[in-house]
Design a protein around this motif. Structure first.
Motif, PDB file in Angstrom:
ATOM      1  N   VAL A  47      36.382  42.960  45.750  1.00  0.00           N
ATOM      2  CA  VAL A  47      35.405  43.281  44.714  1.00  0.00           C
ATOM      3  C   VAL A  47      36.053  44.046  43.570  1.00  0.00           C
ATOM      4  CG1 VAL A  47      33.335  44.633  44.181  1.00  0.00           C
ATOM      5  CG2 VAL A  47      33.420  43.254  46.263  1.00  0.00           C
ATOM      6  N   THR A  48      36.858  45.064  43.936  1.00  0.00           N
ATOM      7  CA  THR A  48      37.495  45.889  42.915  1.00  0.00           C
ATOM      8  C   THR A  48      38.439  45.060  42.053  1.00  0.00           C
ATOM      9  OG1 THR A  48      37.391  47.804  44.379  1.00  0.00           O
ATOM     10  CG2 THR A  48      38.885  47.947  42.523  1.00  0.00           C
ATOM     11  N   LYS A  49      39.201  44.184  42.686  1.00  0.00           N
ATOM     12  CA  LYS A  49      40.121  43.332  41.934  1.00  0.00           C
ATOM     13  C   LYS A  49      39.358  42.484  40.931  1.00  0.00           C
ATOM     14  CE  LYS A  49      43.616  39.713  42.500  1.00  0.00           C
ATOM     15  NZ  LYS A  49      42.943  38.679  41.688  1.00  0.00           N
ATOM     16  N   ASN A  50      38.254  41.882  41.362  1.00  0.00           N
ATOM     17  CA  ASN A  50      37.475  41.034  40.472  1.00  0.00           C
ATOM     18  C   ASN A  50      36.888  41.825  39.312  1.00  0.00           C
ATOM     19  OD1 ASN A  50      37.950  38.769  42.025  1.00  0.00           O
ATOM     20  ND2 ASN A  50      36.110  39.030  43.263  1.00  0.00           N
ATOM     21  N   VAL A  51      36.420  43.020  39.606  1.00  0.00           N
ATOM     22  CA  VAL A  51      35.823  43.871  38.576  1.00  0.00           C
ATOM     23  C   VAL A  51      36.848  44.224  37.509  1.00  0.00           C
ATOM     24  CG1 VAL A  51      34.881  46.172  38.112  1.00  0.00           C
ATOM     25  CG2 VAL A  51      34.020  44.843  40.046  1.00  0.00           C
ATOM     26  N   VAL A  52      38.023  44.666  37.943  1.00  0.00           N
ATOM     27  CA  VAL A  52      39.060  45.086  36.997  1.00  0.00           C
ATOM     28  C   VAL A  52      39.624  43.891  36.251  1.00  0.00           C
ATOM     29  CG1 VAL A  52      41.323  46.157  36.778  1.00  0.00           C
ATOM     30  CG2 VAL A  52      39.636  47.122  38.336  1.00  0.00           C
ATOM     31  N   GLU A  53      39.894  42.819  36.980  1.00  0.00           N
ATOM     32  CA  GLU A  53      40.536  41.655  36.379  1.00  0.00           C
ATOM     33  C   GLU A  53      39.680  41.046  35.275  1.00  0.00           C
ATOM     34  OE1 GLU A  53      43.540  38.430  38.413  1.00  0.00           O
ATOM     35  OE2 GLU A  53      41.609  38.798  39.345  1.00  0.00           O
ATOM     36  N   ARG A  54      38.361  41.011  35.483  1.00  0.00           N
ATOM     37  CA  ARG A  54      37.469  40.427  34.469  1.00  0.00           C
ATOM     38  C   ARG A  54      37.444  41.240  33.186  1.00  0.00           C
ATOM     39  NH1 ARG A  54      33.826  39.514  38.830  1.00  0.00           N
ATOM     40  NH2 ARG A  54      32.687  41.373  38.228  1.00  0.00           N
ATOM     41  N   ASN A  55      37.714  42.542  33.293  1.00  0.00           N
ATOM     42  CA  ASN A  55      37.601  43.429  32.134  1.00  0.00           C
ATOM     43  C   ASN A  55      38.936  43.847  31.543  1.00  0.00           C
ATOM     44  OD1 ASN A  55      34.557  44.374  31.908  1.00  0.00           O
ATOM     45  ND2 ASN A  55      35.039  44.192  34.071  1.00  0.00           N
ATOM     46  N   ILE A  56      40.015  43.422  32.156  1.00  0.00           N
ATOM     47  CA  ILE A  56      41.315  43.991  31.798  1.00  0.00           C
ATOM     48  C   ILE A  56      41.721  43.676  30.353  1.00  0.00           C
ATOM     49  CG2 ILE A  56      42.761  42.075  32.598  1.00  0.00           C
ATOM     50  CD1 ILE A  56      44.618  44.187  33.780  1.00  0.00           C
ATOM     51  N   LYS A  57      41.489  42.463  29.893  1.00  0.00           N
ATOM     52  CA  LYS A  57      41.885  42.122  28.535  1.00  0.00           C
ATOM     53  C   LYS A  57      41.079  42.926  27.510  1.00  0.00           C
ATOM     54  CE  LYS A  57      43.623  37.477  29.426  1.00  0.00           C
ATOM     55  NZ  LYS A  57      43.484  36.030  29.118  1.00  0.00           N
ATOM     56  N   LYS A  58      39.807  43.087  27.797  1.00  0.00           N
ATOM     57  CA  LYS A  58      38.943  43.834  26.884  1.00  0.00           C
ATOM     58  C   LYS A  58      39.372  45.291  26.792  1.00  0.00           C
ATOM     59  CE  LYS A  58      34.130  45.291  26.300  1.00  0.00           C
ATOM     60  NZ  LYS A  58      32.758  45.202  26.860  1.00  0.00           N
ATOM     61  N   VAL A  59      39.616  45.899  27.947  1.00  0.00           N
ATOM     62  CA  VAL A  59      39.957  47.317  27.982  1.00  0.00           C
ATOM     63  C   VAL A  59      41.370  47.584  27.509  1.00  0.00           C
ATOM     64  CG1 VAL A  59      40.255  49.317  29.494  1.00  0.00           C
ATOM     65  CG2 VAL A  59      38.287  47.814  29.780  1.00  0.00           C
ATOM     66  N   TYR A  60      42.312  46.696  27.877  1.00  0.00           N
ATOM     67  CA  TYR A  60      43.710  46.942  27.556  1.00  0.00           C
ATOM     68  C   TYR A  60      44.190  46.185  26.332  1.00  0.00           C
ATOM     69  CZ  TYR A  60      43.807  49.012  32.150  1.00  0.00           C
ATOM     70  OH  TYR A  60      43.548  49.784  33.245  1.00  0.00           O
TER      71      TYR A  60
END
Length: 256
Positions: A47-60
């Motif tokens: 779950v955590t991987k999916n949450v971070v991975e989906r948002n990573i481009k936006k945040v970083y």
């Protein structure tokens, strides 16, 4: 973050029993066998991987240079307590058993021994002490996730993250922005939060210890294998390939 220090009696136990979590004979074995698999099969890791991975481009994503970076703020916002957890002995023992089983590599007769070694170590206490220096809460899943990532980046790159304290806080805030309001993580039970967080806490400290020990021996080949091992482990947790990131006072961001 500062280099990890471990007292000598525990260090001796770790050298004998826990370094096997990190060291593997060659890169071919690395591709064929991943002994952290039991830990990363935990539902919350997925779950955590999916949450971070989906948002990573936006945040970083590289920010607009005309705007001030969040990493340059002198006063950090108070981190949300939404992902806090209360520790229980039952869950703690479950974490020790899981990691003991990984260290035993299929030998059931050694699971208890490895779990006891971890239980006697000061790793969680040391992790908590380290996090407190940066205002992190070791009983908060987002804070633990951020610390795990920074310590892993430090182990992989050999760069002292403590030089970028403002960037560490910026990355922490980014992780909270990703994780705090996610519905899937909001539904996590107290036990799930503790199990994920404690597992990451132990792995972060073991990663740090292993890389530091190999730096002392100047075994560049073993160090390279260990760093690759850690890199792949972090990808399993978050989707972040830390070899492609740099830490600055603006935060952890993709290399240009």
């Amino acid at each position: 973050m500062e280099k990890t220090t471990i007292n000598l009696p525990v260090k001796a136990l770790l050298t004998a029993s826990l370094l096997c979590l990190i060291l593997i004979p060659n890169t071919k074995a690395l591709a064929q066998y991943f002994p952290y698999e039991p830990a990363y099969n935990l539902a919350m890791f997925s779950v955590t991987k999916n949450v971070v991975e989906r948002n990573i481009k936006k945040v970083y994503g590289i920010p607009d240079k005309s705007k001030p970076s969040a990493g340059n703020e002198t006063t950090a916002k108070a981190a949300s307590a939404k992902l806090n957890f209360t520790s229980s002995k039952e869950v703690h023992e479950k974490v020790l058993e899981t990691l003991g089983r990984i260290a035993a590599k299929g030998d059931e007769t050694k699971v208890k021994h490895h779990a006891e070694v971890l239980g006697k170590s000061s790793l969680l206490k040391d992790f908590d002490s380290l996090l407190r220096q940066y205002g992190f809460n070791s009983s908060n899943m987002a804070d633990v996730f951020a610390a795990y990532t920074i310590l892993s980046w430090q182990a992989i790159t050999g760069t002292d993250a403590a030089k970028y304290k403002t960037g560490i806080e910026a990355f922490r805030q980014n992780m909270h922005s990703i994780m705090d309001n996610n519905e899937q993580l909001q539904k996590a039970t107290n036990a799930e939060k503790q199990q994920l967080s404690e597992t990451l806490s132990y792995l972060a400290m073991i990663f740090s210890f292993a890389s530091q020990e190999q730096l002392k021996t100047k075994n560049e080949k073993a160090l390279a294998v260990t760093r690759e091992y850690i890199r792949r482990g972090v990808i399993r947790v978050s989707g972040i390939d830390l070899s492609q990131y740099e830490l600055t006072n603006s935060g952890l961001r993709p290399k240009k």
